[in-house]
Structures are given as C-alpha cells and as structure tokens.
Enzyme design. Structure first.
Site, PDB file in Angstrom:
ATOM      1  N   PHE A 242       1.314  -1.162  -0.284  1.00 45.08           N
ATOM      2  CA  PHE A 242      -0.030  -0.149   0.066  1.00 45.08           C
ATOM      3  C   PHE A 242       0.377   1.201   0.016  1.00 45.08           C
ATOM      4  CE2 PHE A 242      -3.246   3.329   0.968  1.00 45.08           C
ATOM      5  CZ  PHE A 242      -4.701   2.643   0.740  1.00 45.08           C
TER       6      PHE A 242
ATOM      7  N   ASP B 145      -1.649   6.734   6.231  1.00 41.38           N
ATOM      8  CA  ASP B 145      -1.782   5.693   7.052  1.00 41.38           C
ATOM      9  C   ASP B 145      -0.125   5.040   7.564  1.00 41.38           C
ATOM     10  OD1 ASP B 145      -2.537   3.018   7.364  1.00 41.38           O
ATOM     11  OD2 ASP B 145      -4.166   3.333   5.975  1.00 41.38           O
TER      12      ASP B 145
ATOM     13  N   ASN C  79      -3.579  12.268  -3.962  1.00 41.78           N
ATOM     14  CA  ASN C  79      -2.797  11.310  -3.597  1.00 41.78           C
ATOM     15  C   ASN C  79      -2.938  10.217  -5.080  1.00 41.78           C
ATOM     16  OD1 ASN C  79      -1.809  11.736  -0.853  1.00 41.78           O
ATOM     17  ND2 ASN C  79      -4.232  11.680  -0.771  1.00 41.78           N
TER      18      ASN C  79
END
Length: 398
Positions: free
Chosen positions: A10, A63, A107
């Site tokens: 990710f 994150d 993003n």
C-alpha cells in the site's frame, strides 16, 4: 483476498502544489515513512531535533500500515536530512509559508491485493471499466473511524450531548482491538476502578491519561474541566470522525434517493452498511457527478429544498438536530465548513494481474490510481472486491 500483507503493498505519494523560494522562513521537507503513522513520525522528528510542535505544519495524515510520502514544513527548521529505520526526512529547500491541507492536490496510490482466487480475480477485473466511467461513492472510510470502539459510540457524540464523563470513558477506558499491550493494561485499570481516581492515579504510569486522572483525583466530579484538558489535537480528530460519520449518512441517503434500488448493493463499513452502485445510467451519472454535500455544521445554513430535508433527516437518524452540531465547550474545536463531492472518479486507474509470490497458486492484483485530497483508495478497493449479489438489473426498469 488479503490487503496490506506487506507495508509495500500500500503505497501513497502525496501530490502537492508548493514552490521553493529563496529567503523563506519555512524549511520544506519530504517525509517518507514505512509502517508508522504520521502523528508518530512527527513525534520522532520533534524529539530528535528538540523542536516545539508549534513550528511544524503538514497537510494530512497518512496511513500507518503503508509506505507513504508527504510534505511538511518547519519554521526556521534545520536545512538537513534525517534518517532512521522507519522514516526519512529530505530537506527540499525554503518556502514563504507553512505547508497545509490546501497545498495538497491529491494522492497517487499503488495497491497490491493478494491471495485472490480465480473468481475474486475475475470479479475485481470485470468492474474496472465501470469504476473508470462511474466512479465510486466518496465515503470516508474506516481509517477515519479508528477512535470508535466495540460500543460503536462516537466520542464526540457524547461530547456534543454534554456527557463529559462518558466522553472521557470512551476516550481513555474503552478497549480497542488495535491497542498495544500497555494501553490495554491501563484501560483495564480505569474500567475496574472508574470513579476511584486516586487509586487510578496510583496504578497508572506517567502519561496523558494519568494527567487527566490526576485532575479528577484532585477535583472529584469535574468531568467538564477534565475534558477541557484532553489534548486538543485528539479532540479535533474525534470531532472530525463524528462529522465524517454524519456526512456518510447523508451520502448514503442521497444515493438511495437518486439511484434505482436494482443498481445498488450494500457494503459494510466499520460503523454501518452503506449503499454502493453497480453501474449508472446517463441521468443518474449526471446527477451524482454534479452533486456536492455539505459537511454537517450548525453554522452552515442550507436553503429550503429536498437536499436540506435529506441532510437534516440523516443527522436526525444519528440522534441530533442540525442546530445541535456545534461545540459549546471548550471553544477550541469546531466543525469544519465546506462541501464534498458525492462521487469521485479515480484518475488513470490501471490494473495488472500476476501470480502471487507470497501465496503460491493464487493471484495478486496491482492497482494504480490517483484521487483528490480527502478521498479513500480503500473505497475503490471495496467497490472492486465486495461480493455484491448478482442481478440482471440492467434488464429491469430503472
């Protein structure tokens, strides 16, 4: 299907509009991190360089369970790099103002979905074209609601109702699955001894939690005063989470209102199930793609009409009236004002299937896409992978 099997599965790269200029007072950096949240990374930087928090500015949270890149500024910061195992800070130059959310253009994401069997692989890839064309509902996803525990109660909900004791209990005593072992132990102490705050103070190690307990030990019953002493950044995050939940409720109601039931299926988010659409016809697409919904706030006065009725009903279903959406105490936090697109269409969505080297005999799907600031790539993942019931809805009247 497995998501975030590795932090590298990710990747998030912040796209920013910021210019380096000679003579600026703000040092601009690129923060690269792996397996650590933005607040924790900021704490490391402040501690390593012995800086006050007030000198550092950034645009958003990235994150924890990912490899991410974002920007930040430090007023009169050191013109050098910083390196440690889980993060690096690269000095880019000087600029004339602090970096903030308005500087973020969006993003870029690269996400690897692993351990897919053949039906899961085919289901996800067959939906790519529909997502490119129709987009996805622009819900706030589960990352926004990390403060919600097993009770399902929002800390800010109790706060707005003036139940400061309940707010404190939810913030500092309710257990969360992601709690570290030391946090679990401290929360257990509070749950077992709630009300006997001198005993809680004796048993707790030095921490922000203990400072709140110390206040209550010295001023029994003053939960309102104790709440005002809770870290203001934490309270702002809790308020934002509740506002996001209300907005999600509004969007869910809007989608059910605008899209025929045959085209909808429910997907479970952390707090409740919400409707997603399979495909949109042209009138539905035009309506939803042009739709914006307000971030709920008593300061925002909506014009009379169907959207106001829908918004007020969604907030009422959560136990509030629109006029209640204000912070009465302490006055250092407030609901954000603004509007958010109902639907987001990923930019340059691409998908590649390959054998999964971590799960022999199964497949991995690598997604690349861009999203505007504030939109969640995990919502795209849920749209592609959710086990929606099959339907011949396209042959039914809309």
């Amino acid at each position: 299907m497995k998501l975030r099997r590795l932090p590298e599965d990710f990747r998030v790269t912040e796209l920013a509009d910021v210019r380096v200029a000679a003579g600026g007072n703000f040092a601009l950096y690129r923060l690269n991190k792996r397996g650590i949240g933005t607040p924790e990374a900021i704490d490391v930087i402040l501690r390593r360089w012995k800086l006050p928090r007030s000198r550092l500015s950034y645009g958003g949270l990235k994150d924890r369970h990912a490899v991410t890149s974002q920007h930040l500024t430090i007023r009169h910061g050191p013109p050098r790099n910083l390196e440690q195992e889980d993060l690096s800070l690269e000095f880019l130059g000087w600029c004339g103002r602090p970096f903030g959310p308005s500087d973020i253009q969006g993003n870029a994401f690269e996400i690897v979905l692993r351990s897919l069997d053949a039906p899961e692989r085919d289901r996800a890839t067959s939906r790519i074209d529909a997502v490119r064309r129709d987009g996805v509902p622009n819900y706030f996803d589960d990352q926004r609601f990390g403060s919600v525990g097993p009770s399902g109660e929002f800390i800010a909900s109790a706060w707005l109702k003036g139940d400061y004791e309940r707010s404190l209990w939810l913030a500092f005593a309710e257990v969360h699955p992601s709690d570290r072992s030391d946090e679990k132990a401290e929360k257990q102490i509070l749950r077992e001894n709630w009300g006997d705050f001198p005993e809680c103070k004796r048993l707790l190690a030095r921490s922000h939690r203990r400072s709140i307990v110390t206040f209550l030990a010295d001023r029994p019953g003053d939960f309102r005063g104790a709440w005002a002493r809770v870290n203001v950044q934490m309270r702002r995050l809790w308020l934002s989470a509740f506002q996001s939940e209300l907005w999600n409720r509004m969007l869910a109601a809007q989608i059910r209102n605008d899209v025929s039931p045959q085209r909808l299926f429910d997907v479970r988010l952390k707090t409740h199930a919400v409707p997603f659409f399979r495909e949109l016809d042209e009138p539905m697409r035009t309506t939803l793609h042009g739709q914006q919904l307000p971030l709920p706030s008593a300061k925002l006065k909506l014009d009379d009409g169907p959207q106001r009725d829908l918004a007020e009903q969604a907030v009422r279903d959560a136990g509030f009236e629109w006029r209640d959406l204000r912070v009465r105490y302490p006055r250092d936090c407030w609901f954000s004002k603004g509007w958010r697109n109902a639907v987001v269409v990923p930019r340059d969505l691409a998908a590649e299937v390959a054998e999964d080297e971590l799960h022999p005999g199964r497949h991995k799907l690598t997604l690349k896409l861009g999203l505007p600031r504030g939109s969640y790539a995990t919502i795209v993942v849920k749209r592609l992978t959710a086990e929606a019931p099959s339907s011949d809805f396209l042959n039914q009247p809309a």
